[in-house]
Design a protein around this motif. Structure first.
Motif, PDB file in Angstrom:
ATOM      1  N   ASP A  15      35.983  45.874  41.372  1.00 49.27           N
ATOM      2  CA  ASP A  15      34.836  44.418  41.781  1.00 49.27           C
ATOM      3  C   ASP A  15      34.569  43.356  42.346  1.00 49.27           C
ATOM      4  N   ASP A  16      36.292  43.398  42.983  1.00 50.32           N
ATOM      5  CA  ASP A  16      36.567  42.603  44.102  1.00 50.32           C
ATOM      6  C   ASP A  16      35.823  42.555  45.422  1.00 50.32           C
ATOM      7  N   ASP A  40      45.912  44.178  43.451  1.00 49.98           N
ATOM      8  CA  ASP A  40      45.423  45.067  42.748  1.00 49.98           C
ATOM      9  C   ASP A  40      44.367  45.921  43.686  1.00 49.98           C
ATOM     10  N   THR A 127      39.655  35.948  42.868  1.00 55.00           N
ATOM     11  CA  THR A 127      39.059  36.953  42.212  1.00 55.00           C
ATOM     12  C   THR A 127      40.638  37.605  41.730  1.00 55.00           C
ATOM     13  N   ASN A 161      45.528  41.439  28.717  1.00 51.46           N
ATOM     14  CA  ASN A 161      45.204  42.482  28.830  1.00 51.46           C
ATOM     15  C   ASN A 161      46.727  43.241  30.351  1.00 51.46           C
ATOM     16  N   GLU A 172      46.535  37.246  31.207  1.00 53.67           N
ATOM     17  CA  GLU A 172      45.628  38.497  31.748  1.00 53.67           C
ATOM     18  C   GLU A 172      46.135  38.381  33.504  1.00 53.67           C
ATOM     19  N   ASN A 174      45.402  38.428  36.768  1.00 53.72           N
ATOM     20  CA  ASN A 174      44.967  37.670  38.066  1.00 53.72           C
ATOM     21  C   ASN A 174      46.902  36.918  37.700  1.00 53.72           C
ATOM     22  N   ASP A 248      35.370  40.661  38.519  1.00 51.36           N
ATOM     23  CA  ASP A 248      35.097  39.529  39.268  1.00 51.36           C
ATOM     24  C   ASP A 248      33.708  38.673  39.377  1.00 51.36           C
TER      25      ASP A 248
HETATM   26  O1  AGV Z   1      43.023  41.433  35.238  1.00 46.80           O
HETATM   27  C1  AGV Z   1      41.511  41.119  35.838  1.00 46.80           C
HETATM   28  C2  AGV Z   1      41.422  41.618  36.775  1.00 46.80           C
HETATM   29  C3  AGV Z   1      39.952  41.152  38.143  1.00 46.80           C
HETATM   30  O2  AGV Z   1      40.552  40.433  38.853  1.00 46.80           O
HETATM   31  N1  AGV Z   1      41.660  43.047  37.622  1.00 46.80           N
HETATM   32  C4  AGV Z   1      40.711  43.844  37.988  1.00 46.80           C
HETATM   33  C5  AGV Z   1      39.602  42.559  38.382  1.00 46.80           C
HETATM   34  O3  AGV Z   1      39.414  43.075  39.946  1.00 46.80           O
HETATM   35  C6  AGV Z   1      43.133  43.030  37.516  1.00 46.80           C
HETATM   36  C7  AGV Z   1      43.036  44.206  35.851  1.00 46.80           C
HETATM   37  C8  AGV Z   1      42.842  45.053  34.621  1.00 46.80           C
HETATM   38  N2  AGV Z   1      42.853  45.704  34.447  1.00 46.80           N
HETATM   39  C9  AGV Z   1      42.009  46.341  35.192  1.00 46.80           C
HETATM   40  C10 AGV Z   1      42.462  45.977  36.445  1.00 46.80           C
HETATM   41  C11 AGV Z   1      42.214  47.442  34.857  1.00 46.80           C
HETATM   42  N3  AGV Z   1      41.341  48.412  34.106  1.00 46.80           N
HETATM   43  N4  AGV Z   1      42.000  48.602  36.452  1.00 46.80           N
HETATM   44  C12 AGV Z   1      41.936  48.017  37.312  1.00 46.80           C
HETATM   45  N5  AGV Z   1      42.257  46.634  37.591  1.00 46.80           N
END
Ligand code: AGV
Ligand code: CA
Length: 313
Positions: A15-16, A40, A127, A161, A172, A174, A248
């Motif tokens: 998504d970035d 990531d 992001t 998350n 979260e 990030n 993002d």
């Molecule tokens: O927490 C969201 C961030 C966003 O910038 N990233 C993914 C997005 O690019 C980390 C992330 C959290 N859960 C994820 C992530 C997952 N299931 N898969 C990949 N990245």
């Protein structure tokens, strides 16, 4: 039309990279620079994919820079590997070349240089983690005056998350990757639009969304979206730790079309260490930020498709 000047720092997730594609299609935005932090995603494929996206989908030249920042809490390699899938897409490799210029400077210095040489104030879109911004501000605090605002995908005031040992799950990702960096940025006067999980939870990747892109794959830009998102798991029955949201992309869409999201001012701080490290927490003595807490998913997905069709009809 005077274009808004946007500097984009991302961390190489699917998504970035789609966010970069979107920013490059916005009529009233000029991307002044792009940098990649290996959070990531992995640095080489994420950087190459960024340069190839600029080559294929931008009407103007944009300089790219690699970060040399390192985080405190690494992302799972199962997620970081996605950066290789996007970099390998045939549509990005058809020409066999990579033209977008690569800066000699590491990302935080590239950020300082780009802000300095841009006459107008710069809007920052981040992001991934805030490490490069925190380092830039430490090295050149005076750039703060030339920052219009920071639009950041990060944080939550609900369920986090991060599901990792030694953490309580309130953060979260990030913020969690480098909690200290977010803590430092919170000590500045920079205006922040915080696109938190409250709003991104409303835009999961689902089979229905994928089918919609599939139906319109005759547009090269829509086909690109479908191919990018074919490498990551959708929300089907219930959420798992790997379920993919358009985190993002909602963040960049909130910049491109402000009325797609709802904002409210909240005062909050960042917990820099311990079992809740990376948690953003409501705090009457904390920094006021514009929390993006809600969106209209239909309007969002329509906007995304609209931009993608424009990119490559
Ligand atoms: O927490 C969201 C961030 C966003 O910038 N990233 C993914 C997005 O690019 C980390 C992330 C959290 N859960 C994820 C992530 C997952 N299931 N898969 C990949 N990245
Ligand atoms: Ca990201």
């Amino acid at each position: 039309m005077t274009k808004r000047k946007v500097y984009f720092n991302h961390d190489g997730g699917v998504d970035d990279l789609v966010s970069l594609f979107m920013l490059l299609q916005m009529d009233d935005v000029e991307v002044t620079g792009v940098s990649i932090i290996p959070a990531d995603g992995y640095l080489e494929p994420a950087t190459d994919a960024s340069r190839k996206i600029i080559d294929r989908f931008s009407t103007y030249q944009v300089e790219v820079s690699k970060s040399n920042s390192r985080g405190k809490n690494p992302f799972p390699s199962d997620w970081r590997i996605h950066s290789f899938y996007v970099d390998a897409l045939p549509i990005l490799n058809e020409s066999g070349t990579m033209e977008a210029p690569l800066s000699e400077l590491p990302a935080h210095k590239h950020l300082i240089e780009t802000i300095r040489k841009t006459e107008e104030k710069t809007i920052l879109v981040f992001t991934g983690p805030l490490t490069d911004l925190s380092r830039a501000l430490e090295e050149a605090p005076e750039i703060e005056e030339k920052i219009e605002k920071l639009v950041w995908m990060g944080g939550t005031f609900e369920k986090g998350n991060v599901q990792e040992p030694e953490h309580d799950g309130t953060a979260e990702w990030n913020v969690y990757w480098d909690p200290e960096a977010a803590y430092q940025v919170w000590q500045t006067g920079i205006e922040i639009d915080l696109v938190a999980l409250e709003s991104t939870n409303k835009v999961p990747l689902t089979p229905a969304v994928r089918n919609r892109w599939a139906k319109e794959r005759c547009y090269e830009g829509v086909d690109f979206l479908g191919n990018c998102y074919s490498g990551v798991p959708p929300l089907v029955y219930s959420e798992t730790n790997s379920t993919y949201y358009l985190w993002d992309v909602l963040t960049t869409a909130a910049l491109g079309r402000e009325e797609l999201v709802k904002r409210k001012v909240v005062q909050c701080s960042v917990i820099p260490d311990g079992p809740s490290q990376g948690r953003t927490i409501l705090d009457p003595a904390g920094k006021p930020v514009n929390l993006v807490y809600d969106t209209d998913p239909d309007a969002f997905f329509s906007y995304l498709t609209e931009l993608a069709k424009k990119a490559a009809p």
